[in-house]
Structures are given as structure tokens and as C-alpha cells.
Design a protein around this motif. Structure first.
Motif, PDB file in Angstrom:
ATOM      1  N   ASP A  96       0.836  -1.195   0.000  1.00  0.00           N
ATOM      2  CA  ASP A  96       0.000   0.000   0.000  1.00  0.00           C
ATOM      3  C   ASP A  96       0.870   1.244   0.000  1.00  0.00           C
ATOM      4  OD1 ASP A  96      -2.632   1.351   0.230  1.00  0.00           O
ATOM      5  OD2 ASP A  96      -1.814   2.039   2.138  1.00  0.00           O
ATOM      6  N   VAL A  97       0.425   2.255  -0.750  1.00  0.00           N
ATOM      7  CA  VAL A  97       1.026   3.592  -0.728  1.00  0.00           C
ATOM      8  C   VAL A  97      -0.117   4.578  -0.538  1.00  0.00           C
ATOM      9  CG1 VAL A  97       2.364   5.315  -1.979  1.00  0.00           C
ATOM     10  CG2 VAL A  97       2.903   2.893  -2.252  1.00  0.00           C
ATOM     11  N   TYR A  98       0.007   5.450   0.475  1.00  0.00           N
ATOM     12  CA  TYR A  98      -1.109   6.327   0.832  1.00  0.00           C
ATOM     13  C   TYR A  98      -0.601   7.750   0.999  1.00  0.00           C
ATOM     14  CZ  TYR A  98      -4.956   8.324   3.567  1.00  0.00           C
ATOM     15  OH  TYR A  98      -5.974   9.124   4.022  1.00  0.00           O
ATOM     16  N   ARG A  99      -1.301   8.703   0.365  1.00  0.00           N
ATOM     17  CA  ARG A  99      -0.981  10.119   0.489  1.00  0.00           C
ATOM     18  C   ARG A  99      -2.222  10.877   0.927  1.00  0.00           C
ATOM     19  NH1 ARG A  99       1.924   8.426  -4.074  1.00  0.00           N
ATOM     20  NH2 ARG A  99       4.154   8.984  -4.094  1.00  0.00           N
ATOM     21  N   ASP A 100      -2.035  11.755   1.911  1.00  0.00           N
ATOM     22  CA  ASP A 100      -3.136  12.607   2.386  1.00  0.00           C
ATOM     23  C   ASP A 100      -2.521  13.777   3.124  1.00  0.00           C
ATOM     24  OD1 ASP A 100      -5.205  13.733   4.176  1.00  0.00           O
ATOM     25  OD2 ASP A 100      -6.434  12.101   3.349  1.00  0.00           O
ATOM     26  N   PRO A 101      -2.707  14.995   2.625  1.00  0.00           N
ATOM     27  CA  PRO A 101      -2.070  16.168   3.282  1.00  0.00           C
ATOM     28  C   PRO A 101      -2.478  16.334   4.745  1.00  0.00           C
ATOM     29  CG  PRO A 101      -2.973  16.751   1.134  1.00  0.00           C
ATOM     30  CD  PRO A 101      -3.475  15.383   1.447  1.00  0.00           C
ATOM     31  N   VAL A 102      -3.686  15.893   5.109  1.00  0.00           N
ATOM     32  CA  VAL A 102      -4.168  16.080   6.483  1.00  0.00           C
ATOM     33  C   VAL A 102      -3.700  14.942   7.383  1.00  0.00           C
ATOM     34  CG1 VAL A 102      -6.219  16.290   7.934  1.00  0.00           C
ATOM     35  CG2 VAL A 102      -6.168  17.364   5.664  1.00  0.00           C
ATOM     36  N   ARG A 103      -3.966  13.713   6.972  1.00  0.00           N
ATOM     37  CA  ARG A 103      -3.664  12.566   7.834  1.00  0.00           C
ATOM     38  C   ARG A 103      -2.192  12.173   7.800  1.00  0.00           C
ATOM     39  NH1 ARG A 103      -8.765  11.524   5.740  1.00  0.00           N
ATOM     40  NH2 ARG A 103     -10.371  10.998   7.313  1.00  0.00           N
ATOM     41  N   VAL A 104      -1.550  12.365   6.662  1.00  0.00           N
ATOM     42  CA  VAL A 104      -0.159  11.957   6.532  1.00  0.00           C
ATOM     43  C   VAL A 104       0.783  13.145   6.557  1.00  0.00           C
ATOM     44  CG1 VAL A 104       1.511  10.789   5.041  1.00  0.00           C
ATOM     45  CG2 VAL A 104      -0.786   9.878   5.263  1.00  0.00           C
ATOM     46  N   GLY A 105       0.322  14.249   5.951  1.00  0.00           N
ATOM     47  CA  GLY A 105       1.138  15.450   5.908  1.00  0.00           C
ATOM     48  C   GLY A 105       1.507  15.827   4.495  1.00  0.00           C
TER      49      GLY A 105
END
Length: 824
Positions: A770-779
Motif C-alpha cells: 500500500d502507498v497512501y498520500r493525504d495532506p491532512v492525515r499523513v502530511g
């Protein structure tokens, strides 16, 4: 060389089935490209009878005819009635027997007969002239048959033109087989049979001798080995008889008039090219017509028989006339000129039978892009000793078929007659090289059948044959040439296979050969099909798709390219593979997976030879498989190509494989962010990636294409040995999932490498899931990468304490090295 079976059958006994002769030709070295039937061109053409002839109501030169074609009678509505045909000929009457092409027939010149209207009157076919049927140049009117000709018979059956033609590919060394006599001699040698040839002879000679009418001068040396001229007067130029037309048609030669057709016929018969000139085209000096053979001047202009004005280069051979040969009349050995051709107005003919230099003729024809039947024979060398005999044959036929009066004698300019020396052929050498005990009697018979004279001396293996080669076989100059002739007739398939004798040497493939074959096997197992393209390339093909010259040297130019667009040796396999993708897409095949193993050529300054390097490349477009009711394949993209490369390197046991982004101008032909360099340690093996849309547009490809190109030599050099067998672990494994948040520029490869290094011996598996990107949850500028980690020991069952200790150590090291943190 098109060989008429009927014509050949008149000279030598042949098998009933032409395919049997074809097999024997192929066995003895003469390739047969096709077996054709000439009579097939007369399909739906029949004999007929004119029932009525009435003037066209709206024309003063057309006739409306009713034609009886026997069982083929049908009117415009399909009823069984005679055909109504509108005809423009004036030479026929009611009751005449003619030849009619019905609807659906195809005449020479790609003329298709269809139902039509002429000035408002329906016409259901065509009443044919001899010229429209391709039988002669006569087009004064339609062809009138004898009164007893049958009605409705297929025309091919009526005239007996149905003939089988073998289209033979004659090798350059067998100039003797570019003639029917030569082919008959070859058949006689193959089957050990006699062949016979009936040569026409001049019945009577009359008038002033040729030597008092014509003078011949060879001005420039090296152009002509022998020149023979004969004169025939009071010639009546007209159509050729049907038998002559049929034989020329079978050989693929277009007919003109009886005199020109005779020269072509004799050329096909004997292999000696001839030319017939209008004698009046030669200027007169001192009471004689002057003929000169000279070299052309640079930039000299000459109009050939095909009505094309050609600019000549210095050294090209010319037949000329006038003072010092000032006026050219023909290209020596290639083609005649417009001003000297034989026409209906010709009365006196000069027959030329010459032997022009092979090299000069070849350069002339190729430099002018003017390949003729004559030039093909001259550049392979004709038999100069037969020039007089061949001229006599032509004059005899002109006498018979054109009513000519043959002038006595000939002019024969022969500066240096050919001198032949016998060749010694040792029986022991034949057995040694052929690997077979060929009987001496067979050797003597075979060479004699081929036209050589043979005398034998000695007994047993000490026997030696003194062989005098025939003058029409200039390729027989050495003992090995004779051995080759004997072996091909005896049959190379009869030689028993043996293992080559060698000391301290065993057979087998080298490591490089083994691994090259393995590369092909691996790629085929991955679903790719092998292809092979030409090693030639178009100038600038790399620049057109954005490839640089970096590391590829300079282009290697071809001196005599086969194709005008391919003048360089290739420096990459990719352009050829992209052309293959383009070809398949244009033919409705989008799913293309190909690979090629080939040589690249890199030129070097001040080097006598280019550097050559083996390469392997592949292309993938479309998808693996077609859409079905229960399966919808995904389109092939970058990771599919990368997977093929990974599998290849894995099977080759290539160590320390890694990938790094392929960026910059060196990889402008790849999609940004979808290309990677392939490395083994510090060695760059090649690249893999998706071809840039701009590069695809060069080839008109509108779907994604994944490609790779690897240095095969580096692959083979870096390939590892077969891994030693290792038993499977009998103890269970423990899996842990780990998600680490890292900066966006940290690659999966780098992170995986650090995980394996920190995990030690217990970590046996690392898999990204899995690769996950999220400005809020991950930064912002961050990504979470989740891995499945597998721990196992080979000698015991792991305890939870061991796994936790190893896992905690791994997390600490990796987070410290990458600046990441475990995602909760």
C-alpha cells in the motif's frame, strides 16, 4: 528466369509433373520461386462466330454485332441468347470466326471486361485483336480465325497456349542457366539424359558482303571483348507468328515486332543478348556504315528506347557512329536508343552480337537505375566464343520470319581470344572434401553433361581428371569449383552425417551462446514473441524519437544501400521494434509483445571498422490477451515492462539489481516519471519505460507502448551461476505489517533495501502492499508506505520475543536512516 515447360520439353525429356523437376532444381541449387500456368490469363475468353453486323445508330465507325459463343450465350437479362457486342473494328464480316472476351474476363494490361454501353447501346463483351490478347503487336483489327474453328471453345484450349512456367532464381555464378539451352543442359545433367537443340541455319546469303557494308572499331579498351555484326537487307517488319509470341509471353517478355522479337527469342534461347539496329541509323564513311564502341563523356546526354533522356557518366559504354563515334546510338549491353530502333519503316537491319565487359555494364545499368534482360546477362558474363553462332541463328530467323536477305559473312572484332587451361581434379580430394565415396564414373559423366571435356589418368584414389571447362562456365576456374558441381548433382543429402574429427575438444555451446538462448527462453515465457528486423536504419531515426548519440558513436553509412531510406547501420533496436508495432496496429492488431536480440553498430573516428555490440530489446502495447465475457485485461504500462526485466534478471541470477529514475535529455524519448535505468551494482545494463507520446507520433502510434533495451554483453557478463539447492524451512514464519511515513522523494527501492539490511537473517520477505498520500492525515509532501514483513528461522521456531526484538531493531534503524516515522 522464367522457364517454359513446353519449350524445355522440346529439348529434353522431362517428368510429367513440373513440381518433380522443381524439387530437383532446388536440390541441386536452383531455387524455384513459383510454378505458374500461362493459359490461366485467357479465362472467359472463347472462340465465337459473328451472326450479324449492323451499323451503330449513333456512330459512323461502330458496329453492333450479335456473336455466338456456344454454350456461353446469354443476353443482358441472363436469357440464353447470343451476345450483343459493340465493336469498332472494320476488318470482319458476318460468318467470321473470331475471339470474344466475355464479361468477367481480364485481358493483359489489367483490362477487365464489364457490361457497359457504347453510345447508348448495351455491349456484353469485347471482340479481341491479337494485341489485346497479348499475342502480338497487330492491332489493325480483330483476330480472324479459320472457317473451321469451333464455336465456344476456351481460347487457351484452341491455341494451345496453356503452358507451365517455372520461375527460377538463378544464382549470379550460373550465367549459363539464363537461357533455355542452359536449363536443358542442367536438366540433362540432373537426370543423366541427352538434350537436343534444333538450330536454324541461313538458307542463302546474297548481296554485298557485310565486311563491305559495315566497319566496326573498338575505340576505348576494356569495354568490349568481342563485337560481331551481320547485315540483313529487305526486311519486312511486322507482327510475329503466334508460336514466337507464345514463347516470349511464357518467358515474361513483351512482344514488339518480328525483328525485335527474334533478338529477344534468341537471347532467351542461347543466353547471348542481341540487338537489332536500323542500318540507316549509322553514318556512312568511305562507303561503309561506321560502328564504334567508346566510353561516354562526363555529362553526355542520350535518349534510350524507353524515351527517357539520360545523363551519362564518364566511362559508361556506348555504341556510336560517325567520326570518332561522335553520335551515340545505344548504351552498350544495356539498352538501345530511340534514333536507331527497328520500326515498320526499317528495311535493312544490322544485327549486333557482342560481349561487353561485365563490370562496366553492371556499373552503367545500376548508376542509371536501368536494369534490362541484356544487362543482367552481360554482368554475369556471356560466352564470347559463341557470338558468331548466335548472330547466325538470329539472321536465319529474320530470313524465315521477316523475308530478309542475309548478307554474306560478318564483321568480327575479337582483340584477345579467350584461352582456357585444363583443371586437375583429384579423386582423393573429391572424397576428402565431400565425405563420400563418389564413383569416378559419376564424376566423369556429371562434368561431361555440364559441357566440360574430361580425361582421366591413374587408378584408384590416385586417379586425376584433366577437366577442360566449357567456355559458357566462367565460374569454373579451380578444383574446388568442379568438386562443388559434382557434389550438388550427386546430392548433398546423400552425404552421411559424421562428427568432425578433433583432438582434446568436445562439442557444445559456449557460455555466451547458452545464456543468449536462455534470454530468449525467459522473454518468451514472459509472453513476448521473437522478431528480427533489418540491421539497417534511416538517417536521423534516433533523433526523430528523441534518442541521443551519447555512447552510440557516429553513424555507419552504407556504400550501396538496398533501400534508399535505409542508408545507415542501426544504433538501437527500438526504432525497428516501434515500426513493427506501427505495422501491426495498422493491420488491426493492437496487442503487440515483441523482443529482438541483435547487433548494434557504433562508428568510430579514424577506425577501420565500427564497434559492434549485442543488445536485447522489447516492446509491449495493448494488453496481454483479448477481452472476453468474463475477462477484461488491463492495458500494459510501465510496471509490466519493469516486471519483464525483473524476471529476466532474476532468472539470470544477476546480482545487486536496482532501478533509478531515467531523467534528463538522455531519456527524452521516455514519459517523464515512467522510465528507469536498470543497474547491477554500479553497471548500467540499460533502461525500461513508457515511450513518450511525441516519439510515438513519429510512427503514428496512438496507444501507450512500454519498451526496454539492455546491453546483452553486460547481461551475460554479470549473470550469476546456478544457485545451490537449499532445503525449504520446516518451521513456521511470522508476518508483521509496517507502515512508515516518509518524504515523498524517498523511493520504494531505497526503503526496501534498508528494510532488508536492518532485518538481518531472520527477515526473509519484504512486500509493498500500500502507498497512501493525504495532506491532512499523513502530511504535505509525505507518503505512507505499508510493507508486509516475513520473519523465519531455518533451524527453529521463532518465539514472540525474538520476533519483537528483531522487529523493533528494524524499525529503529529504518526510521533513523530515512527520517520517517511509524504510522499509527
Amino acid at each position: 528466369m522464367k522457364v517454359s515447360y513446353d519449350w524445355l520439353k522440346s529439348m529434353v525429356e522431362l517428368p510429367e509433373d513440373p513440381s518433380e523437376l522443381s524439387r530437383e532444381f532446388i536440390r541441386t541449387g536452383t531455387e524455384v520461386e513459383a510454378i505458374e500456368t500461362v493459359g490461366e490469363s485467357f479465362d472467359r475468353i472463347v472462340t465465337a462466330k459473328v451472326l450479324s453486323k449492323e451499323a451503330h445508330p449513333d456512330s459512323d465507325h461502330l458496329w453492333v454485332t450479335m456473336v455466338d459463343v456456344g454454350t456461353n450465350n446469354v443476353d443482358a437479362e441472363g436469357n440464353p441468347e447470343p451476345l450483343q457486342i459493340v465493336c469498332g473494328a472494320q476488318n470482319f464480316n458476318e460468318g467470321d470466326r473470331i475471339v470474344t472476351a466475355m464479361i468477367g474476363a481480364e485481358l493483359p494490361g489489367d483490362i477487365k471486361i464489364k457490361k457497359g454501353k457504347l453510345r447508348g447501346v448495351v455491349s456484353m463483351g469485347m471482340n479481341c485483336s491479337a494485341r489485346e490478347l497479348g499475342l502480338s503487336a497487330d492491332h489493325e483489327g480483330i483476330m480472324i480465325l479459320p472457317e473451321d474453328a469451333p464455336i465456344g471453345m476456351p481460347f487457351a484450349q484452341y491455341v494451345g497456349t496453356s503452358d507451365t512456367v517455372l520461375d527460377c532464381e538463378i544464382t549470379p555464378n550460373r550465367a549459363d542457366c539464363l537461357s533455355m539451352i542452359g536449363i536443358a543442359r542442367e536438366v540433362g545433367a540432373i537426370y543423366d539424359r541427352d538434350f537436343h537443340v534444333d538450330l536454324p541455319a541461313v538458307a542463302a546469303e546474297s548481296g554485298a558482303p557485310t565486311a563491305e557494308t559495315v566497319s566496326v572499331e573498338l575505340i576505348d579498351e576494356g569495354l568490349c571483348d568481342r563485337y560481331v555484326a551481320r547485315v540483313v537487307r529487305d526486311v519486312k517488319v511486322g507482327p510475329s507468328p503466334e508460336w514466337l509470341v507464345q514463347r516470349l509471353n511464357s518467358c515474361g517478355i513483351r512482344t514488339h515486332n518480328n525483328v525485335v522479337d527474334i533478338t529477344n527469342y534468341v537471347m532467351m534461347f542461347t543466353g547471348q543478348p542481341l540487338h537489332a539496329f536500323d542500318l540507316n541509323a549509322f553514318e556512312e564513311k568511305g562507303g561503309k556504315r561506321t560502328v564504334a564502341v567508346r566510353a561516354a563523356r562526363e555529362g553526355e546526354v542520350f535518349r534510350t528506347l524507353d524515351d527517357v533522356e539520360r545523363t551519362l557518366s564518364a566511362g559508361m559504354g556506348l555504341i556510336a557512329t560517325g567520326e570518332a563515334g561522335a553520335t551515340p546510338v545505344a548504351l552498350a549491353g544495356v539498352m538501345g536508343g530511340m534514333e536507331s530502333e527497328v520500326t515498320d519503316a526499317t528495311v535493312d537491319v544490322l544485327v549486333e552480337s557482342a560481349c561487353f565487359n561485365a563490370g562496366r555494364t553492371s556499373h552503367t545499368s545500376r548508376d542509371l537505375a536501368l536494369i534490362s534482360d541484356a544487362s543482367i546477362r552481360f554482368e554475369r558474363q556471356v560466352d564470347e566464343t559463341g557470338c558468331v553462332d548466335v548472330a547466325n541463328i538470329a539472321c536465319a530467323l529474320i530470313e524465315q520470319l521477316a523475308g530478309g536477305k542475309v548478307a554474306p559473312g560478318c564483321v568480327d572484332v575479337y582483340p584477345a581470344p579467350k584461352q582456357l587451361a585444363p583443371i586437375s581434379l583429384r579423386l582423393s580430394r573429391v572424397h576428402e572434401l565431400c565425405g563420400a565415396a563418389i564413383e569416378p564414373s559419376f564424376i566423369e559423366t556429371a562434368l561431361t553433361r555440364l559441357g566440360c571435356s574430361v580425361e582421366a589418368e591413374g587408378e584408384g584414389d590416385a586417379r586425376v581428371f584433366a577437366v577442360m571447362p566449357a567456355t559458357f562456365r566462367p565460374d569454373l576456374t579451380r578444383e574446388i569449383d568442379l568438386i562443388e558441381e559434382v557434389l550438388r548433382l550427386w546430392g548433398m543429402d546423400r552425404v552421411e552425417a559424421t562428427i568432425p574429427a578433433a583432438k582434446n575438444h568436445i562439442g557444445g555451446l559456449t557460455r555466451e551462446q547458452q545464456l543468449t538462448r536462455k534470454v530468449g527462453q525467459i522473454l518468451r515465457a514472459c509472453g513476448l514473441n521473437e522478431t528480427m528486423n533489418f540491421s539497417f536504419a534511416a538517417p536521423g531515426d534516433l533523433e526523430r524519437i528523441g534518442m541521443t548519440d551519447e555512447g552510440r558513436g557516429c553513424p555507419v553509412e552504407i556504400m550501396n544501400p538496398l533501400v534508399a531510406e535505409q542508408t545507415e547501420m542501426r544504433r538501437s533496436l527500438i526504432p525497428g521494434l516501434l515500426q513493427s508495432v506501427e505495422y501491426n496496429i495498422k493491420h488491426s492488431t493492437a496487442n503487440v509483445q515483441l523482443y529482438e536480440i541483435g547487433t548494434l553498430f557504433f562508428g568510430r573516428e579514424n577506425a577501420s571498422a565500427p564497434k559492434e555490440r549485442e543488445s536485447v530489446a522489447g516492446v509491449l502495447s495493448g494488453s496481454m490477451g483479448d477481452v472476453t465475457w468474463n475477462y477484461k485485461p488491463m492495458p500494459l504500462r510501465f510496471f509490466d515492462g519493469k516486471g519483464v526485466v525483473e524476471e529476466l534478471l532474476s532468472q539470470l541470477r544477476t546480482p545487486k539489481v536496482r532501478f533509478r529514475p531515467a531523467d534528463g535529455d538522455d531519456y527524452a524519448f521516455l514519459q517523464p516519471g515512467r522510465g528507469a535505468e536498470v543497474l547491477s551494482g554500479g553497471t548500467v545494463l540499460g533502461w525500461v519505460g513508457e515511450i513518450h507520446p511525441d516519439a510515438r507520433d513519429v510512427y503514428g502510434i496512438d496507444i501507450p507502448v512500454v519498451a526496454f533495451e539492455l546491453n546483452l554483453e553486460a547481461l551475460i557478463k554479470g549473470a550469476g551461476a546456478q544457485e545451490a539447492y537449499r532445503e525449504f524451512s520446516q518451521f513456521p514464519s511470522v508476518e508483521h505489517d509496517l507502515a512508515i511515513v516518509v518524504d515523498d522523494d524517498v523511493t520504494c527501492e531505497d526503503l526496501e533495501r534498508r528494510l532488508r539490511s536492518a532485518g538481518g537473517k531472520l527477515l526473509v520477505g519484504v512486500r509493498l502492499f500500500d502507498v497512501y498520500r493525504d495532506p491532512v492525515r499523513v502530511g504535505a509532501g509525505k507518503k505512507s508506505m505499508a510493507f508486509a514483513l516475513t520473519y523465519r528461522a531455518d533451524d527453529h521456531t521463532l518465539t514472540s520475543e525474538e520476533v519483537e526484538r528483531a522487529h523493533s531493531k528494524l524499525v529503529t534503524k529504518v526510521c533513523k536512516a530515512t527520517g520517517g516515522e511509524v504510522r499509527s
